[in-house]
Design an enzyme around this catalytic site. Structure first.
Site, PDB file in Angstrom:
ATOM      1  NE  ARG A   1      -2.823   0.649   3.612  1.00 25.46           N
ATOM      2  CZ  ARG A   1      -1.909   1.422   4.426  1.00 25.46           C
ATOM      3  NH1 ARG A   1      -1.818   2.604   4.272  1.00 25.46           N
ATOM      4  NH2 ARG A   1      -1.849   0.706   5.792  1.00 25.46           N
TER       5      ARG A   1
ATOM      6  CG  ASP B   1      -6.399  15.022 -16.951  1.00 29.49           C
ATOM      7  OD1 ASP B   1      -5.836  14.341 -17.755  1.00 29.49           O
ATOM      8  OD2 ASP B   1      -7.281  15.078 -16.616  1.00 29.49           O
TER       9      ASP B   1
ATOM     10  CE1 TYR C   1     -14.048  10.659 -17.525  1.00 29.63           C
ATOM     11  CE2 TYR C   1     -13.491  11.221 -14.961  1.00 29.63           C
ATOM     12  CZ  TYR C   1     -13.985  10.407 -16.070  1.00 29.63           C
ATOM     13  OH  TYR C   1     -14.492   9.123 -15.928  1.00 29.63           O
TER      14      TYR C   1
ATOM     15  CE  LYS D   1     -10.228   7.220 -19.417  1.00 28.46           C
ATOM     16  NZ  LYS D   1     -10.537   8.446 -18.929  1.00 28.46           N
TER      17      LYS D   1
HETATM   18  C1  LIG Z   1     -10.878   9.111 -17.765  1.00 33.35           C
HETATM   19  C2  LIG Z   1     -10.481  10.502 -17.586  1.00 33.35           C
HETATM   20  C3  LIG Z   1     -10.342  10.949 -16.174  1.00 33.35           C
HETATM   21  C4  LIG Z   1     -10.635   9.926 -14.936  1.00 33.35           C
HETATM   22  O1  LIG Z   1      -9.916   8.908 -15.061  1.00 33.35           O
HETATM   23  P1  LIG Z   1     -10.236   7.370 -14.520  1.00 33.35           P
HETATM   24  O2  LIG Z   1      -8.909   6.401 -14.471  1.00 33.35           O
HETATM   25  O3  LIG Z   1     -11.373   6.935 -15.030  1.00 33.35           O
HETATM   26  O4  LIG Z   1     -10.287   7.663 -12.864  1.00 33.35           O
HETATM   27  C5  LIG Z   1      -9.752  11.962 -15.777  1.00 33.35           C
HETATM   28  N1  LIG Z   1      -9.262  12.752 -16.791  1.00 33.35           N
HETATM   29  C6  LIG Z   1      -9.513  12.632 -18.031  1.00 33.35           C
HETATM   30  C7  LIG Z   1      -8.865  13.715 -19.201  1.00 33.35           C
HETATM   31  C8  LIG Z   1      -9.899  11.220 -18.345  1.00 33.35           C
HETATM   32  O5  LIG Z   1     -10.390  11.135 -19.773  1.00 33.35           O
END
Ligand SMILES: *Cc1c(COP(=O)(O)O)cnc(C)c1O
Length: 395
Positions: free
Chosen positions: A62, A186, A114, A211
């Site tokens: 963890r 991000d 998001y 992604k």
């Molecule tokens: C999918 C996504 C997130 C969140 O990610 P998870 O892995 O689903 O928690 C955050 N920012 C963007 C741009 C995303 O496409």
């Protein structure tokens, strides 16, 4: 037509495959899954050295101190030109740890983000007394006033979803730093192959590794990267929120990273072909793709990205129903949220990611009902274009 200056150095693709510490005691060329929660020591003195951080060693999963996790983080840091990377069990977990450790003096979110991020910022963090400001890209002139008020963290996505807006990372960093604020990007839509915000001065980069980094729609993970001293407080939040990535997912993600460069090159090339084909299509009114010469932010995108990515949005000539008909008639593009995998996906933002907003609010954000967002996968480009053409023939 490639309009973009491919600067992937040999070292970059090589680093995606090799990690300095990836050999284990048995000579495995890649760190295997250490499916273990704890690690043994031969004396209390040795254990104490690791606990006190005097010696590097695995301790407790963890905490992130597990070879499957640390070798993944080493590779991620190398690809993003970061000193330190922490891997999380999801992209949202990475963002939450960032906001809790560095957002307590206020957070400003610039542009569309998001859905989960917007919810966390607008509904949940304020419950903890954290001041959050959400401004649209068109309201960027409000940034000075907000930073003047003492807000210390600027957060944005670039490119954004679904209109692929591009924010000038260098300019926003310069502004934020002049107020003593930090910048977090991000960069999920780009991956480190196409964009490396830390090299442009940003303080943090966050990814939903679910992604492109994972790339096969088979894992959920996140990563936060930045300088060692800035990530130090994040470590405790991750440890005690318990949001560390697990060793199996870490190993799967490490495996995905070995093909990240070739995957991204193909995503970029195929998306460019589709964007150009759709731009010529008589039933398409507009194409949002940073690699098109006609895209308003093309020059800005080229100045800070190394590739334009696999995400694009088309606006069809017709209403929301017509767009739904196109989406429903696609055969290779699968109707599903998410993005960045080997398989092509389609969504209609007005019925998925932006469904909860009023039509008026959507239009304020430049999102129309006739938009379809495409996550371009690794199928044959000709097949994908033919699929779009036959679906568009239904309206
Ligand atoms: C999918 C996504 C997130 C969140 O990610 P998870 O892995 O689903 O928690 C955050 N920012 C963007 C741009 C995303 O496409």
């Amino acid at each position: 037509m490639s309009k973009f200056n491919d600067d992937f150095s040999k070292a970059f693709a090589t680093r995606a495959i090799h990690t300095p510490a990836c050999r284990d005691a048995h000579g495995s060329p890649h760190v295997p899954i250490y499916n273990t929660t704890t690690f043994a020591f031969d004396s209390t003195a040795n254990l104490l050295e690791v606990v006190d951080g005097k010696k590097v060693g695995s301790l407790y999963t963890r905490y992130g101190s597990n070879p499957s996790i640390t070798s993944l983080e080493e590779k991620l840091a190398s690809l993003e030109s970061a000193e330190t990377a922490f891997a999380f069990c999801s992209g949202m977990a990475a963002e939450a740890a960032l906001f809790l450790s560095h957002g307590r003096n206020g957070i400003v979110c610039l542009g569309d983000a998001y859905g989960g991020t917007l919810e966390l910022l607008s509904s949940q963090l304020p419950l903890l007394g954290i001041q959050t400001n959400l401004i649209l890209g068109t309201e960027i002139d409000k940034l000075d006033e907000i930073l003047n008020g003492g807000v210390k963290l600027v957060f944005f996505e670039t490119p954004t979803n679904p209109t692929l807006d591009i924010f000038d990372i260098r300019a926003i960093v310069a502004k934020a730093h002049s107020y003593g604020a930090m910048v977090a990007v991000d960069s999920t839509f780009s991956s480190p192959v196409n964009q490396r915000p830390l090299e442009l001065g940003a303080d943090f980069v966050v990814h939903s590794a679910t992604k492109y980094l994972g790339g096969h729609s088979d894992l959920t993970a996140g990563v936060l990267l930045g300088a060692k001293d800035l990530l130090e407080p994040v470590w405790n939040w991750r440890k005690n929120l318990g949001s560390t990535i697990d060793p199996e997912t870490a190993t799967l993600l490490s495996r995905s990273l070995r093909t990240l460069v070739v995957r991204m090159r193909q995503h970029n090339a195929t998306a460019q072909l589709i964007a150009e084909a759709m731009e010529r299509h008589p039933r398409v009114s507009r194409v949002f793709y940073p690699g098109l010469l006609t895209f308003p932010s093309f020059e800005l995108a080229r100045s800070q990205m190394h590739g334009f990515g696999g995400m694009l949005t088309i606006e069809i000539k017709g209403d929301g129903n017509a767009a739904s008909i196109v989406a429903d008639n696609l055969n290779i593009f699968t109707l599903a949220p998410s993005l960045g995998g080997v398989e092509s996906l389609v969504t209609q933002p007005s019925t998925t990611s932006h469904h909860d907003l009023t039509k008026k609010e959507r239009s304020r954000r430049g999102i129309s009902d006739s938009m379809l967002r495409l996550s371009v996968g690794l199928e044959d480009p000709e097949d994908l274009i033919a699929d779009l053409n036959q679906a568009l023939a239904n309206i």
